[in-house]
Design a protein around this motif. Structure first.
Motif, mmCIF file in Angstrom:
data_model
loop_
_atom_site.group_PDB
_atom_site.id
_atom_site.type_symbol
_atom_site.label_atom_id
_atom_site.label_comp_id
_atom_site.label_asym_id
_atom_site.label_seq_id
_atom_site.Cartn_x
_atom_site.Cartn_y
_atom_site.Cartn_z
ATOM 1 N N LEU A 46 0.886 -1.140 -0.033
ATOM 2 C CA LEU A 46 -0.058 0.076 -0.080
ATOM 3 C C LEU A 46 1.096 1.065 -0.010
ATOM 4 O O LEU A 46 0.761 2.228 -0.919
ATOM 5 N N SER A 49 2.635 1.886 -3.315
ATOM 6 C CA SER A 49 1.739 2.072 -4.424
ATOM 7 C C SER A 49 1.414 3.635 -4.259
ATOM 8 O O SER A 49 1.415 4.462 -5.244
ATOM 9 N N TRP A 67 -6.402 7.102 -6.657
ATOM 10 C CA TRP A 67 -5.821 5.990 -6.052
ATOM 11 C C TRP A 67 -7.000 5.461 -4.824
ATOM 12 O O TRP A 67 -7.251 4.374 -4.698
ATOM 13 N N LEU A 71 -8.834 1.805 -4.404
ATOM 14 C CA LEU A 71 -8.540 1.118 -3.100
ATOM 15 C C LEU A 71 -9.768 0.626 -2.156
ATOM 16 O O LEU A 71 -10.067 -0.466 -2.013
ATOM 17 N N ILE A 111 2.676 -3.851 -9.625
ATOM 18 C CA ILE A 111 3.062 -2.542 -8.983
ATOM 19 C C ILE A 111 4.302 -2.046 -9.489
ATOM 20 O O ILE A 111 4.459 -0.757 -9.794
ATOM 21 N N TYR A 142 -2.758 1.763 -9.576
ATOM 22 C CA TYR A 142 -2.058 1.787 -8.295
ATOM 23 C C TYR A 142 -3.114 1.421 -7.039
ATOM 24 O O TYR A 142 -2.673 0.456 -6.254
ATOM 25 N N SER A 146 -3.240 -2.014 -4.810
ATOM 26 C CA SER A 146 -3.139 -1.846 -3.370
ATOM 27 C C SER A 146 -4.345 -2.633 -2.629
ATOM 28 O O SER A 146 -4.418 -3.087 -1.539
#
Length: 162
Positions: A46, A49, A67, A71, A111, A142, A146
């Motif tokens: 995480l 990323s 992002w 997530l 990643i 990303y 994550s």
């Protein structure tokens, strides 16, 4: 062109690549881990990323928002998935029995290569820093990677505790 790109790649990037391969290979074997160790890899990925987002685009709302949205979406979607097979928890030893999986290695490479490709693209075409579509797509990717890591950790935790 590939040789030129590799020549301009800092040496530490190759070291990071080797480290990620080694770390990913450890995930392919069944193992027993405590909660701190179970949480370490998802949190580290995480962070890697988020570092990819911040280093490429800075603290822009579009970048961080894309992002975070990806997530959260992937993490929430993971709750609809069936339990992870082969997971167990020993309350006496306070360890999780985690089956081997190639997924963590694949996500680490996703990643890493995304960060590498983005760095190359931005070095070759700096105007991409300001292209909203590029920024959103990269940052959502990303966030998705994550989210998959984070969701896998939560699923293992939930499965073992059930």
């Amino acid at each position: 062109m590939l040789a030129e790109i590799l020549r301009h790649t800092p040496v530490w990037v190759f070291g990071l690549f080797a480290l990620l391969i080694a770390l990913g290979m450890t995930q392919t074997r069944a193992r027993s881990v405590g909660l701190p160790r179970l949480a370490l890899l998802p949190l580290a990925m995480l962070g890697l990323s988020l570092f990819g987002v911040a280093s490429a685009f800075g603290p822009r709302a579009l970048a961080l928002g894309g992002w975070a949205a990806a997530l959260v979406a992937v993490t929430i979607a993971s709750f609809t998935l069936p339990p992870v097979r082969g997971v167990g928890y020993s309350s006496g030893e306070r360890v999780f029995k985690v089956p081997g999986s190639w997924l963590p290695l694949g996500l680490m490479m996703a990643i890493f290569f995304t960060k590498y490709a983005v760095a190359v693209a931005l070095a070759r075409q700096p105007v991409l820093h300001a292209a909203p579509g590029f920024v959103a797509a990269v940052c959502c990717a990303y966030g998705m990677f994550s989210g998959l890591f984070f969701a896998r950790g939560l699923r293992i935790l939930r499965t073992a505790r059930a």
